[in-house]
Design a protein around this motif. Structure first.
Motif, PDB file in Angstrom:
ATOM      1  N   GLU A   1      63.395  40.490  41.135  1.00 56.74           N
ATOM      2  CA  GLU A   1      62.486  39.283  41.017  1.00 56.74           C
ATOM      3  C   GLU A   1      61.561  39.144  42.130  1.00 56.74           C
ATOM      4  OE1 GLU A   1      63.269  34.767  40.756  1.00 56.74           O
ATOM      5  OE2 GLU A   1      64.645  35.818  40.222  1.00 56.74           O
ATOM      6  N   MET A   2      62.081  39.458  43.278  1.00 53.17           N
ATOM      7  CA  MET A   2      61.225  39.336  44.683  1.00 53.17           C
ATOM      8  C   MET A   2      60.105  40.328  44.449  1.00 53.17           C
ATOM      9  SD  MET A   2      62.465  39.369  48.668  1.00 53.17           S
ATOM     10  CE  MET A   2      62.895  41.198  48.543  1.00 53.17           C
ATOM     11  N   THR A   3      60.554  41.648  44.116  1.00 54.80           N
ATOM     12  CA  THR A   3      59.459  42.655  43.895  1.00 54.80           C
ATOM     13  C   THR A   3      58.432  42.204  42.950  1.00 54.80           C
ATOM     14  OG1 THR A   3      61.065  44.186  44.252  1.00 54.80           O
ATOM     15  CG2 THR A   3      58.991  45.104  43.475  1.00 54.80           C
ATOM     16  N   LYS A   4      58.865  41.456  41.983  1.00 52.63           N
ATOM     17  CA  LYS A   4      57.870  41.057  40.829  1.00 52.63           C
ATOM     18  C   LYS A   4      56.865  40.016  41.636  1.00 52.63           C
ATOM     19  CE  LYS A   4      60.466  41.999  36.783  1.00 52.63           C
ATOM     20  NZ  LYS A   4      61.508  41.305  35.714  1.00 52.63           N
ATOM     21  N   CYS A   5      57.691  39.130  42.342  1.00 51.46           N
ATOM     22  CA  CYS A   5      56.721  37.989  42.912  1.00 51.46           C
ATOM     23  C   CYS A   5      55.786  38.566  43.751  1.00 51.46           C
ATOM     24  CB  CYS A   5      57.850  37.039  43.437  1.00 51.46           C
ATOM     25  SG  CYS A   5      58.862  35.901  42.518  1.00 51.46           S
ATOM     26  N   LYS A   6      56.009  39.782  44.675  1.00 50.92           N
ATOM     27  CA  LYS A   6      55.223  40.172  45.795  1.00 50.92           C
ATOM     28  C   LYS A   6      54.166  40.816  44.981  1.00 50.92           C
ATOM     29  CE  LYS A   6      58.415  41.224  49.551  1.00 50.92           C
ATOM     30  NZ  LYS A   6      59.120  42.303  50.203  1.00 50.92           N
ATOM     31  N   ALA A   7      54.341  41.439  43.910  1.00 52.55           N
ATOM     32  CA  ALA A   7      53.280  42.029  43.087  1.00 52.55           C
ATOM     33  C   ALA A   7      52.380  40.913  42.611  1.00 52.55           C
ATOM     34  CB  ALA A   7      54.038  43.110  41.939  1.00 52.55           C
ATOM     35  N   ALA A   8      52.940  40.127  41.943  1.00 51.68           N
ATOM     36  CA  ALA A   8      52.112  38.938  41.523  1.00 51.68           C
ATOM     37  C   ALA A   8      51.298  38.216  42.717  1.00 51.68           C
ATOM     38  CB  ALA A   8      52.991  37.775  40.633  1.00 51.68           C
ATOM     39  N   LEU A   9      51.806  38.096  43.784  1.00 46.46           N
ATOM     40  CA  LEU A   9      51.062  37.597  44.881  1.00 46.46           C
ATOM     41  C   LEU A   9      49.947  38.287  45.223  1.00 46.46           C
ATOM     42  CD1 LEU A   9      50.903  35.463  47.269  1.00 46.46           C
ATOM     43  CD2 LEU A   9      52.738  36.800  48.419  1.00 46.46           C
ATOM     44  N   ARG A  10      50.137  39.728  45.356  1.00 47.25           N
ATOM     45  CA  ARG A  10      49.271  40.626  45.724  1.00 47.25           C
ATOM     46  C   ARG A  10      47.987  40.740  44.687  1.00 47.25           C
ATOM     47  NH1 ARG A  10      53.377  44.395  46.884  1.00 47.25           N
ATOM     48  NH2 ARG A  10      53.345  45.092  44.939  1.00 47.25           N
ATOM     49  N   ASP A  11      48.432  40.623  43.438  1.00 48.19           N
ATOM     50  CA  ASP A  11      47.352  40.455  42.489  1.00 48.19           C
ATOM     51  C   ASP A  11      46.410  39.197  42.726  1.00 48.19           C
ATOM     52  OD1 ASP A  11      48.377  42.687  41.277  1.00 48.19           O
ATOM     53  OD2 ASP A  11      49.377  41.972  39.733  1.00 48.19           O
ATOM     54  N   SER A  12      47.439  38.149  42.976  1.00 47.54           N
ATOM     55  CA  SER A  12      46.578  36.906  43.141  1.00 47.54           C
ATOM     56  C   SER A  12      45.747  36.711  44.032  1.00 47.54           C
ATOM     57  CB  SER A  12      47.533  35.486  43.253  1.00 47.54           C
ATOM     58  OG  SER A  12      48.364  35.604  42.060  1.00 47.54           O
ATOM     59  N   ASN A  13      46.101  37.263  45.299  1.00 50.61           N
ATOM     60  CA  ASN A  13      45.421  37.387  46.500  1.00 50.61           C
ATOM     61  C   ASN A  13      44.085  38.246  46.249  1.00 50.61           C
ATOM     62  OD1 ASN A  13      46.958  35.901  47.969  1.00 50.61           O
ATOM     63  ND2 ASN A  13      48.036  37.688  48.943  1.00 50.61           N
ATOM     64  N   ARG A  14      44.263  39.336  45.453  1.00 52.91           N
ATOM     65  CA  ARG A  14      43.143  40.245  45.301  1.00 52.91           C
ATOM     66  C   ARG A  14      42.252  39.592  44.271  1.00 52.91           C
ATOM     67  NH1 ARG A  14      45.949  44.124  42.621  1.00 52.91           N
ATOM     68  NH2 ARG A  14      46.417  44.909  44.735  1.00 52.91           N
ATOM     69  N   ALA A  15      42.586  38.877  43.279  1.00 52.56           N
ATOM     70  CA  ALA A  15      41.944  37.972  42.409  1.00 52.56           C
ATOM     71  C   ALA A  15      40.889  37.015  43.104  1.00 52.56           C
ATOM     72  CB  ALA A  15      42.624  37.501  41.526  1.00 52.56           C
ATOM     73  N   ALA A  16      41.618  36.161  43.931  1.00 49.63           N
ATOM     74  CA  ALA A  16      41.161  35.243  44.960  1.00 49.63           C
ATOM     75  C   ALA A  16      40.000  35.853  45.775  1.00 49.63           C
ATOM     76  CB  ALA A  16      42.090  34.387  45.590  1.00 49.63           C
ATOM     77  N   THR A  17      40.367  37.125  46.555  1.00 49.89           N
ATOM     78  CA  THR A  17      39.479  37.624  47.209  1.00 49.89           C
ATOM     79  C   THR A  17      38.072  38.167  46.530  1.00 49.89           C
ATOM     80  OG1 THR A  17      41.153  38.530  48.718  1.00 49.89           O
ATOM     81  CG2 THR A  17      39.037  39.682  48.722  1.00 49.89           C
ATOM     82  N   ASP A  18      38.283  38.765  45.581  1.00 51.96           N
ATOM     83  CA  ASP A  18      37.275  39.349  44.247  1.00 51.96           C
ATOM     84  C   ASP A  18      36.444  37.839  43.942  1.00 51.96           C
ATOM     85  OD1 ASP A  18      38.096  41.821  44.473  1.00 51.96           O
ATOM     86  OD2 ASP A  18      39.232  41.888  42.486  1.00 51.96           O
ATOM     87  N   SER A  19      37.094  37.076  43.605  1.00 55.15           N
ATOM     88  CA  SER A  19      36.381  35.936  43.355  1.00 55.15           C
ATOM     89  C   SER A  19      35.485  35.144  44.281  1.00 55.15           C
ATOM     90  CB  SER A  19      37.427  34.434  42.814  1.00 55.15           C
ATOM     91  OG  SER A  19      36.560  33.271  42.701  1.00 55.15           O
ATOM     92  N   GLU A  20      36.167  35.123  45.710  1.00 66.20           N
ATOM     93  CA  GLU A  20      35.288  34.599  46.700  1.00 66.20           C
ATOM     94  C   GLU A  20      34.242  35.431  46.991  1.00 66.20           C
ATOM     95  OE1 GLU A  20      36.654  34.011  51.251  1.00 66.20           O
ATOM     96  OE2 GLU A  20      38.235  33.379  49.861  1.00 66.20           O
ATOM     97  N   THR A  21      34.454  36.623  47.148  1.00 63.05           N
ATOM     98  CA  THR A  21      33.196  37.782  47.252  1.00 63.05           C
ATOM     99  C   THR A  21      32.139  37.654  46.234  1.00 63.05           C
ATOM    100  OG1 THR A  21      34.933  39.244  48.089  1.00 63.05           O
ATOM    101  CG2 THR A  21      32.712  40.386  47.486  1.00 63.05           C
TER     102      THR A  21
END
Length: 122
Positions: free
Chosen positions: A69-89
């Motif tokens: 579950e922690m691995t899935k949460c880490k992957a979701a967090l990475r995806d969210s961070n990437r999406a936020a960075t892409d949106s910000e850019t």
């Protein structure tokens, strides 16, 4: 100094003194009781060990599921961070493009009318 066997007093017929057979029988009963007690302790220890092994297995299963579950949460967090960075850019680039367009339009308005489009002055 040695003692002659005839000089040793025979106490086997005294009252209250156990015979050799009674002594051996009593010792045998003591050993049997001790063996029964040790068997009971051994059974209890085995039950405790089996309980601990079961608890360990359950804890390992829970640990593994929580790790997954922690691995899935880490992957979701990475995806969210990437999406936020892409949106910000993307937003930053759009703002820069809009600012450039506004500047160009202001310059064109000033060129055509002679007035500053932002302040309204000449």
């Amino acid at each position: 100094m040695t003692v002659a066997p005839l000089d040793i007093e025979d106490t086997s017929d005294w009252l209250g003194c156990p015979t050799e057979l009674e002594t051996i029988t009593h010792y045998n009963r003591m050993l049997e009781n001790e063996v029964q007690e040790l068997n009971l302790q051994l059974r209890t220890a085995r039950e405790n060990i089996f309980g601990l092994v079961k608890m360990h297995g359950e804890a390992c299963s829970e640990r593994d599921s929580l790790r997954a579950e922690m691995t899935k949460c880490k992957a979701a967090l990475r995806d969210s961070n990437r999406a936020a960075t892409d949106s910000e850019t993307k937003h930053s680039w759009e703002m820069m493009a809009n600012n450039k367009l506004v500047s160009e339009l202001c310059a064109r308005i000033k060129e055509l009318t002679g007035k500053d489009a932002l302040t309204g002055r000449q």
